[in-house]
Design an enzyme around this catalytic site. Structure first.
Site, PDB file in Angstrom:
ATOM      1  N   ARG A  56      81.524  42.313  65.066  1.00  0.00           N
ATOM      2  CA  ARG A  56      81.183  43.043  63.852  1.00  0.00           C
ATOM      3  C   ARG A  56      82.103  44.253  63.654  1.00  0.00           C
ATOM      4  O   ARG A  56      82.683  44.775  64.588  1.00  0.00           O
ATOM      5  CB  ARG A  56      79.735  43.530  63.919  1.00  0.00           C
ATOM      6  CG  ARG A  56      78.691  42.435  63.840  1.00  0.00           C
ATOM      7  CD  ARG A  56      77.277  43.012  63.856  1.00  0.00           C
ATOM      8  NE  ARG A  56      77.004  43.761  65.075  1.00  0.00           N
ATOM      9  CZ  ARG A  56      76.982  45.082  65.147  1.00  0.00           C
ATOM     10  NH1 ARG A  56      77.232  45.820  64.070  1.00  0.00           N
ATOM     11  NH2 ARG A  56      76.723  45.690  66.288  1.00  0.00           N
ATOM     12  N   LYS A 198      73.917  39.262  60.354  1.00  0.00           N
ATOM     13  CA  LYS A 198      73.415  40.619  60.545  1.00  0.00           C
ATOM     14  C   LYS A 198      73.212  41.355  59.223  1.00  0.00           C
ATOM     15  O   LYS A 198      72.383  42.261  59.135  1.00  0.00           O
ATOM     16  CB  LYS A 198      74.359  41.402  61.459  1.00  0.00           C
ATOM     17  CG  LYS A 198      74.317  40.947  62.906  1.00  0.00           C
ATOM     18  CD  LYS A 198      72.896  40.987  63.466  1.00  0.00           C
ATOM     19  CE  LYS A 198      72.843  40.643  64.948  1.00  0.00           C
ATOM     20  NZ  LYS A 198      71.439  40.572  65.457  1.00  0.00           N
ATOM     21  N   HIS A 217      64.114  43.519  66.170  1.00  0.00           N
ATOM     22  CA  HIS A 217      65.288  42.909  66.787  1.00  0.00           C
ATOM     23  C   HIS A 217      64.880  42.495  68.200  1.00  0.00           C
ATOM     24  O   HIS A 217      65.091  43.228  69.167  1.00  0.00           O
ATOM     25  CB  HIS A 217      66.438  43.911  66.809  1.00  0.00           C
ATOM     26  CG  HIS A 217      67.753  43.296  67.166  1.00  0.00           C
ATOM     27  ND1 HIS A 217      68.794  44.010  67.718  1.00  0.00           N
ATOM     28  CD2 HIS A 217      68.217  42.029  67.052  1.00  0.00           C
ATOM     29  CE1 HIS A 217      69.825  43.223  67.918  1.00  0.00           C
ATOM     30  NE2 HIS A 217      69.492  42.009  67.529  1.00  0.00           N
ATOM     31  N   SER A 235      72.426  43.902  74.724  1.00  0.00           N
ATOM     32  CA  SER A 235      73.259  42.912  75.407  1.00  0.00           C
ATOM     33  C   SER A 235      73.318  43.197  76.904  1.00  0.00           C
ATOM     34  O   SER A 235      73.513  44.332  77.337  1.00  0.00           O
ATOM     35  CB  SER A 235      74.677  42.948  74.826  1.00  0.00           C
ATOM     36  OG  SER A 235      75.507  42.022  75.467  1.00  0.00           O
ATOM     37  N   LYS A 239      67.559  39.388  77.921  1.00  0.00           N
ATOM     38  CA  LYS A 239      66.593  39.008  76.885  1.00  0.00           C
ATOM     39  C   LYS A 239      66.538  37.491  76.693  1.00  0.00           C
ATOM     40  O   LYS A 239      65.458  36.894  76.685  1.00  0.00           O
ATOM     41  CB  LYS A 239      66.951  39.699  75.575  1.00  0.00           C
ATOM     42  CG  LYS A 239      66.004  39.399  74.424  1.00  0.00           C
ATOM     43  CD  LYS A 239      66.387  40.174  73.170  1.00  0.00           C
ATOM     44  CE  LYS A 239      67.724  39.735  72.617  1.00  0.00           C
ATOM     45  NZ  LYS A 239      68.025  40.338  71.301  1.00  0.00           N
ATOM     46  N   THR A 240      67.711  36.871  76.552  1.00  0.00           N
ATOM     47  CA  THR A 240      67.747  35.425  76.321  1.00  0.00           C
ATOM     48  C   THR A 240      67.236  34.667  77.533  1.00  0.00           C
ATOM     49  O   THR A 240      66.444  33.726  77.423  1.00  0.00           O
ATOM     50  CB  THR A 240      69.182  34.977  75.979  1.00  0.00           C
ATOM     51  OG1 THR A 240      69.616  35.657  74.802  1.00  0.00           O
ATOM     52  CG2 THR A 240      69.239  33.483  75.754  1.00  0.00           C
ATOM     53  N   ASP A 254      66.045  36.276  68.294  1.00  0.00           N
ATOM     54  CA  ASP A 254      66.745  37.497  67.905  1.00  0.00           C
ATOM     55  C   ASP A 254      66.066  38.352  66.841  1.00  0.00           C
ATOM     56  O   ASP A 254      66.108  39.570  66.931  1.00  0.00           O
ATOM     57  CB  ASP A 254      68.156  37.132  67.421  1.00  0.00           C
ATOM     58  CG  ASP A 254      69.106  38.320  67.409  1.00  0.00           C
ATOM     59  OD1 ASP A 254      69.088  39.103  68.376  1.00  0.00           O
ATOM     60  OD2 ASP A 254      69.856  38.471  66.446  1.00  0.00           O
ATOM     61  N   ARG A 319      80.690  32.951  70.973  1.00  0.00           N
ATOM     62  CA  ARG A 319      79.368  32.710  70.408  1.00  0.00           C
ATOM     63  C   ARG A 319      79.128  31.236  70.098  1.00  0.00           C
ATOM     64  O   ARG A 319      80.060  30.484  69.840  1.00  0.00           O
ATOM     65  CB  ARG A 319      79.214  33.497  69.106  1.00  0.00           C
ATOM     66  CG  ARG A 319      79.213  35.007  69.282  1.00  0.00           C
ATOM     67  CD  ARG A 319      77.857  35.525  69.652  1.00  0.00           C
ATOM     68  NE  ARG A 319      77.830  36.965  69.857  1.00  0.00           N
ATOM     69  CZ  ARG A 319      76.724  37.667  70.007  1.00  0.00           C
ATOM     70  NH1 ARG A 319      75.552  37.062  69.972  1.00  0.00           N
ATOM     71  NH2 ARG A 319      76.773  38.970  70.211  1.00  0.00           N
TER      72      ARG A 319
END
Length: 528
Positions: A56, A198, A217, A235, A239-240, A254, A319
């Site tokens: 981004r 996003k 989020h 990050s 979390k994942t 997400d 990604r």
């Protein structure tokens, strides 16, 4: 230029013979390959590269300063203002540019799995692979039109159009501009597809609170008994990994909304980081990358077309975009009840935060506003030792409204639904980064499982003397001494000095929330 004028200009553009509306996945893949936009991998996914922009561009993101939103937006470095006149001129230039292209691609879908709150989304793309990305990430119509009597928000994406900052009022050749009154997101100068995802999350973070819905989020899953859990984390915090539990069904990975009925996924797909991805560590993600999926900046063998997820030739930020229905063990539609458990994840490289602690409502609001984790030495140029980083509400780049509003919504939801909140440190123990060791995943999983099963709700608690956190004295499957950070350090003076150093960083960061209630700062933060 009002909303109607913007719509009319776009409508004329989309009437051309070179405009392809809502192509199927196979049709889009055929277009992508014939246009040489990407290559086909061994699993059937396509792999595209994004040139100079592999992430981004937050400094190139703007919100149009319009009368209806001016007093509500939290203007600053995150939400940079741009005038309506500047937007109109650039918008018309982009439309003129797109008229000259041989082909354009349109996707009509939704954001929001709950039909009562979903937002129609129209995506107009210069690239076919960007349109496939939208097809995977947003919710696809299923026997219905993409219009539920609500005017759609339209993304107009022209990656090859470069702005001239001296003429167009941007900061660089790249721009991501949101106009709430014209219901338009204008993107140019970047091939990074994540800007579309996003930007939609940003507008939902504005629209949902206006409807009394808390945007989040976070990832979310649901247990066999219908109990719902949320996982917030930046990050590298796990979390994942922790939300992908074989014993629980995934709601989403997400972005979610929390309404008066429960939680719902905002998206229809996942956009997973896939550096070092393996079938052994993350089988759900690995197996989801198949025909229809999009890989960004992943190295692919020229002959075998096998993806090399360990290679970071283009970027560390590789990604994979794939639809939720390409995964097993999911909830469809992506809707569930009210959360029973909320988990904040942090990777504390200072090695001083407890591996798990139970938070009061005030502490939950404090740590939500703080959004703490650590950048490690070597991750960025100039970082030679761990550095604390704070991302408000675990998603500061995507919050148009003042952060306090989101925190107040969280506090209200916790109180209304009696949700248990835990802070889980997946970072270091026994010393800071370089001295201690990363918390064992088996211990973290055991602690999360105990929290989800309610074993810690009434457990014996000990108070951390520096951070004021309530630490369970016992957790099944975890040695007692691991639960108390000071007991894992050989040098107690070094531990105390490092803990106070982090506490001071928390306190300094929190000074920016000058208008927050005093009890949040006083009861939620460190004791020193």
């Amino acid at each position: 230029m009002n909303s109607l004028a913007a719509t009319n200009g776009l409508s004329l553009l989309l009437e051309g013979e070179n405009v392809f509306q809502n192509l199927s996945v196979p049709q889009l893949v055929e277009k992508i390959l014939s246009r040489n936009e990407a290559v086909l991998t061994s699993t059937g996914a396509i792999r595209a590269t994004t040139g100079a922009y592999t992430g981004r561009s937050p400094k190139d993101k703007f919100i149009v300063k319009e009368n209806s939103v001016n007093s509500k937006i939290d203007w600053g470095n995150v939400n940079q203002p741009i005038s309506s006149e500047t937007f109109d001129k650039l918008y018309n230039k982009v439309l003129s540019y797109l008229k000259m292209q041989n082909e354009l691609f349109v996707f009509d879908g939704f954001a929001g799995a709950d039909e009562r709150y979903r937002l129609p989304i129209k995506v107009v793309n210069e690239f076919a692979w960007h349109n496939l990305f939208a097809n995977q990430l947003f919710i696809r119509p299923d026997g219905e039109t993409a219009s539920n009597n609500i005017e759609p928000f339209t993304i107009v994406s022209a990656p090859n159009f470069k702005a001239d900052p001296s003429v167009d009022g941007t900061n660089s050749e790249t721009f991501i501009i949101i106009s709430f009154e014209k219901r338009t997101i204008l993107i140019g100068g970047t091939e990074y597809a994540g800007e579309m995802k996003k930007s939609v999350f940003s507008i939902m973070n504005y629209l949902l609170p206006e409807a009394g819905i808390f945007p989040m989020h976070c990832s979310a899953n649901v247990g066999q008994e219908g109990d719902v859990a949320l996982f917030f984390g930046l990050s590298g915090t796990g979390k994942t990994t922790l939300s992908a539990d074989p014993n629980r069904k995934l709601i989403g990975d997400d972005e979610h909304g929390w309404s008066s009925s429960g939680v719902f996924n905002i998206e229809g797909g996942c956009y997973a980081k896939c550096i070092s991805l393996s079938k052994e560590k993350e089988p759900q993600i690995f197996n989801a990358i198949r025909f229809g999926s999009v890989l960004e900046n992943v190295v692919v063998d020229e002959e075998t077309r096998i993806a090399d997820y360990d290679h970071a030739f283009y970027t560390e930020n590789t990604r994979a975009a794939y639809s939720l229905d390409s995964m097993d063990n999911i909830v469809l539609p992506s809707i569930a009840g009210h959360p029973n458990t909320i988990i904040f994840l942090t990777a504390d490289a200072f090695g001083v935060l407890p591996p798990i602690s139970k938070l009061t409502k005030e502490q939950a609001m404090y740590h939500f506003l703080s959004g703490y984790t650590s950048k490690l030495a070597g991750t960025e140029r100039g970082i030679t030792s761990p550095q604390a980083t704070f991302s408000t509400c675990f998603g500061s780049p995507f919050l148009p409204l003042p952060a306090q509003r989101y925190a107040e919504m969280l506090g209200k939801k916790i109180e209304e639904h009696n949700a248990d909140v835990y802070l889980v440190n997946t970072g270091w123990t026994g010393g800071e980064y370089g001295t201690g060791k990363r918390m064992k995943l088996e211990y973290t999983r055991a602690m999360v499982q105990a929290a989800l099963e309610g074993d810690l709700a009434s457990a014996e608690m000990l108070t951390d003397q520096i951070f004021g956190l309530q630490i369970p004295a016992h957790v099944p499957g975890v040695p007692d001494e691991v639960l108390i950070p000071s007991k894992t350090w050989a040098d107690q003076k070094a531990y105390e000095a490092k803990a106070k150093q982090l506490a001071e960083k928390f306190n300094h960061n929190f000074t920016k929330f000058s208008s927050i209630r005093k009890d949040i700062a006083e009861l939620g933060g460190p004791l020193v």
